[in-house]
Structure formats: structure tokens, C-alpha cells
Design a protein around this motif. Structure first.
Motif, PDB file in Angstrom:
ATOM      1  N   LYS A 265      22.672   6.560  47.199  1.00  0.00           N
ATOM      2  CA  LYS A 265      21.326   6.680  46.620  1.00  0.00           C
ATOM      3  C   LYS A 265      21.193   5.896  45.327  1.00  0.00           C
ATOM      4  O   LYS A 265      20.087   5.665  44.853  1.00  0.00           O
ATOM      5  CB  LYS A 265      21.001   8.155  46.357  1.00  0.00           C
ATOM      6  CG  LYS A 265      20.930   9.018  47.596  1.00  0.00           C
ATOM      7  CD  LYS A 265      20.710  10.474  47.213  1.00  0.00           C
ATOM      8  CE  LYS A 265      20.737  11.397  48.405  1.00  0.00           C
ATOM      9  NZ  LYS A 265      20.608  12.834  48.002  1.00  0.00           N
ATOM     10  N   GLY A 266      22.319   5.514  44.723  1.00  0.00           N
ATOM     11  CA  GLY A 266      22.252   4.713  43.504  1.00  0.00           C
ATOM     12  C   GLY A 266      22.414   5.519  42.233  1.00  0.00           C
ATOM     13  O   GLY A 266      22.910   6.643  42.240  1.00  0.00           O
ATOM     14  N   ALA A 267      21.960   4.930  41.136  1.00  0.00           N
ATOM     15  CA  ALA A 267      22.204   5.498  39.810  1.00  0.00           C
ATOM     16  C   ALA A 267      21.527   6.848  39.577  1.00  0.00           C
ATOM     17  O   ALA A 267      21.939   7.601  38.695  1.00  0.00           O
ATOM     18  CB  ALA A 267      21.757   4.510  38.733  1.00  0.00           C
ATOM     19  N   ASN A 268      20.499   7.160  40.338  1.00  0.00           N
ATOM     20  CA  ASN A 268      19.808   8.444  40.153  1.00  0.00           C
ATOM     21  C   ASN A 268      20.572   9.609  40.763  1.00  0.00           C
ATOM     22  O   ASN A 268      20.283  10.768  40.456  1.00  0.00           O
ATOM     23  CB  ASN A 268      18.398   8.382  40.750  1.00  0.00           C
ATOM     24  CG  ASN A 268      17.502   7.441  39.980  1.00  0.00           C
ATOM     25  OD1 ASN A 268      17.639   7.318  38.769  1.00  0.00           O
ATOM     26  ND2 ASN A 268      16.608   6.767  40.680  1.00  0.00           N
ATOM     27  N   ALA A 269      21.521   9.312  41.640  1.00  0.00           N
ATOM     28  CA  ALA A 269      22.317  10.367  42.278  1.00  0.00           C
ATOM     29  C   ALA A 269      23.616  10.523  41.508  1.00  0.00           C
ATOM     30  O   ALA A 269      24.552   9.753  41.683  1.00  0.00           O
ATOM     31  CB  ALA A 269      22.587  10.011  43.740  1.00  0.00           C
ATOM     32  N   ARG A 270      23.673  11.527  40.653  1.00  0.00           N
ATOM     33  CA  ARG A 270      24.849  11.728  39.805  1.00  0.00           C
ATOM     34  C   ARG A 270      25.668  12.902  40.332  1.00  0.00           C
ATOM     35  O   ARG A 270      25.150  13.994  40.567  1.00  0.00           O
ATOM     36  CB  ARG A 270      24.424  11.957  38.354  1.00  0.00           C
ATOM     37  CG  ARG A 270      23.660  10.756  37.802  1.00  0.00           C
ATOM     38  CD  ARG A 270      23.103  11.019  36.419  1.00  0.00           C
ATOM     39  NE  ARG A 270      24.134  11.015  35.392  1.00  0.00           N
ATOM     40  CZ  ARG A 270      24.620   9.914  34.833  1.00  0.00           C
ATOM     41  NH1 ARG A 270      24.187   8.727  35.215  1.00  0.00           N
ATOM     42  NH2 ARG A 270      25.550   9.982  33.897  1.00  0.00           N
ATOM     43  N   ILE A 271      26.948  12.655  40.524  1.00  0.00           N
ATOM     44  CA  ILE A 271      27.882  13.651  41.054  1.00  0.00           C
ATOM     45  C   ILE A 271      28.660  14.262  39.892  1.00  0.00           C
ATOM     46  O   ILE A 271      28.980  13.583  38.917  1.00  0.00           O
ATOM     47  CB  ILE A 271      28.832  12.991  42.074  1.00  0.00           C
ATOM     48  CG1 ILE A 271      28.056  12.623  43.351  1.00  0.00           C
ATOM     49  CG2 ILE A 271      30.009  13.898  42.413  1.00  0.00           C
ATOM     50  CD1 ILE A 271      28.860  11.829  44.364  1.00  0.00           C
ATOM     51  N   THR A 272      28.947  15.558  39.994  1.00  0.00           N
ATOM     52  CA  THR A 272      29.697  16.250  38.947  1.00  0.00           C
ATOM     53  C   THR A 272      31.066  16.673  39.477  1.00  0.00           C
ATOM     54  O   THR A 272      31.159  17.287  40.535  1.00  0.00           O
ATOM     55  CB  THR A 272      28.940  17.495  38.441  1.00  0.00           C
ATOM     56  OG1 THR A 272      27.711  17.075  37.834  1.00  0.00           O
ATOM     57  CG2 THR A 272      29.765  18.255  37.411  1.00  0.00           C
TER      58      THR A 272
END
Length: 201
Positions: free
Chosen positions: A135-142
């Protein structure tokens, strides 16, 4: 070594299987013994053409992934020759965690020694995170090492296993030298005692 506790960042998808250490950092860059400066050569043959120009289609050359801190990779990541330069290059680029279904043993161990968290998850879960990363930079995983969880950008939580000793080392930023320094008082006491008991040694 930098402590690893909790990381929320952009994840780059690299859905290739059997990515070996020569692909991670080609042999011509192994002359240095410095851990810094290798990030620019990470995945060199996939990132650059013969003239040294970036290949725009490679994931880490895309604007959305230039600041990626997590890599979601295919099966058997880090196979091939046992070169510590591979995790050095990954860390120098800025990647602090790698998620895959499996890793080569030596590479897996070298990651921990260099402050990188390699996470093994079942294929179905890696597939979810791979699609999330796409999804790119907007999809941030923790990635939460203390809780041993990976949380997708949609809030889906996956539990992972990690050796307790390696977890302790990462949480406290302890490499082999750091572990030795933890024992400095005991080492000093031993040396003092031996000097008194065996002054001829």
C-alpha cells in the motif's frame, strides 16, 4: 548497539524467495571492515543499472519506500555465503526488522548481533503483511518486541516467537562487546584474585 523496543514504520515488500547474501551486498563491497556506508550498496545489482543509475521499478528506489524501516521478504531470506556485511548493509540503509517465513541460520544469527530483529511468521500472515506493505508509505506496520507482536496498518495482530536471551540483548542494546562489559566487575575481581594468587603468571 541501539536498543530495539517498539518500531512503527514503513514496510517495503520484497516478495522474492531465496534472496542470498550476494544479492543483499555483492562481493565487491566486502573489502571494508567498517559497518557504516554500506547502505547505499544494499541490493546493488537490483537497485542500479550498469551505469550506476537507479532502477525506478526496484522497491527501495520508489519514493514511498526510501525511508523503509521494515522489510517483508520471501522465504529463505539471507541464504548463501556467511557474510556479516549483509546485515551491516541492511542496518545502514535504515531497516531494523525483517519479516519472512524463514531465514538462513547464519544470517538470522548475524541479524541479532547487529541490532536487527528477524521475525518468522507463517506464510498466510506474511502474505497479509506483504499486501499491507504494498500500500506504500501510508501503511505503517508496528513491531513490538516486548509484546512479541506485529500489527498491520489495519490493526491485525500477529504473535511471533523470539529466543529470550536474544530478546534481552535487543531490548537492552547489547552486542557481544556489551554482554562482556556487563561482566566487567566479575572479570576485574577474577583478574585481581589471580594476580594475588599467581603473581608469576
Amino acid at each position: 548497539m541501539e536498543k530495539f523496543e517498539k518500531l512503527t514504520g514503513v514496510a517495503a515488500p520484497l516478495p522474492l524467495i531465496n534472496v542470498d547474501t550476494d544479492m543483499i551486498i555483492p562481493k565487491q563491497f566486502l573489502k571494508t571492515i567498517k559497518r557504516s556506508g554500506l547502505g547505499v550498496n544494499l541490493f546493488d545489482e537490483m537497485r542500479y543499472d550498469d551505469n550506476g543509475n537507479e532502477k525506478p521499478d526496484f522497491v527501495l528506489n520508489k519514493p514511498a519506500y526510501r525511508e523503509a524501516e521494515i522489510l517483508v521478504a520471501g522465504d529463505n531470506f539471507g541464504c548463501g555465503s556467511s557474510r556479516e556485511h549483509a546485515p551491516w548493509a541492511i542496518k545502514d540503509f535504515g531497516i531494523k526488522a525483517i519479516i519472512s517465513t524463514s531465514f538462513a541460520d547464519i544470517f538470522f544469527n548475524n541479524c541479532f548481533k547487529n541490532g536487527i530483529l528477524p521475525i518468522v511468521l507463517p506464510k498466510a500472515q506474511v502474505d497479509v503483511l506483504m499486501k499491507d506493505a504494498e500500500k506504500g508509505a501510508n501503511a505503517r506496520i508496528t513491531v513490538d518486541l516486548e509484546a512479541q507482536t506485529v500489527t498491520s496498518s489495519d490493526g491485525e495482530v500477529f504473535q511471533f516467537e523470539v529466543d529470550p536471551f536474544r530478546k534481552h540483548c535487543l531490548l537492552n542494546g547489547l552486542d557481544d562487546i556489551g554482554l562482556t562489559l556487563e561482566k566487567a566487575p566479575a572479570i576485574q575481581a577474577f583478574e585481581t584474585r589471580m594476580t594475588a594468587e599467581r603473581p608469576w603468571v
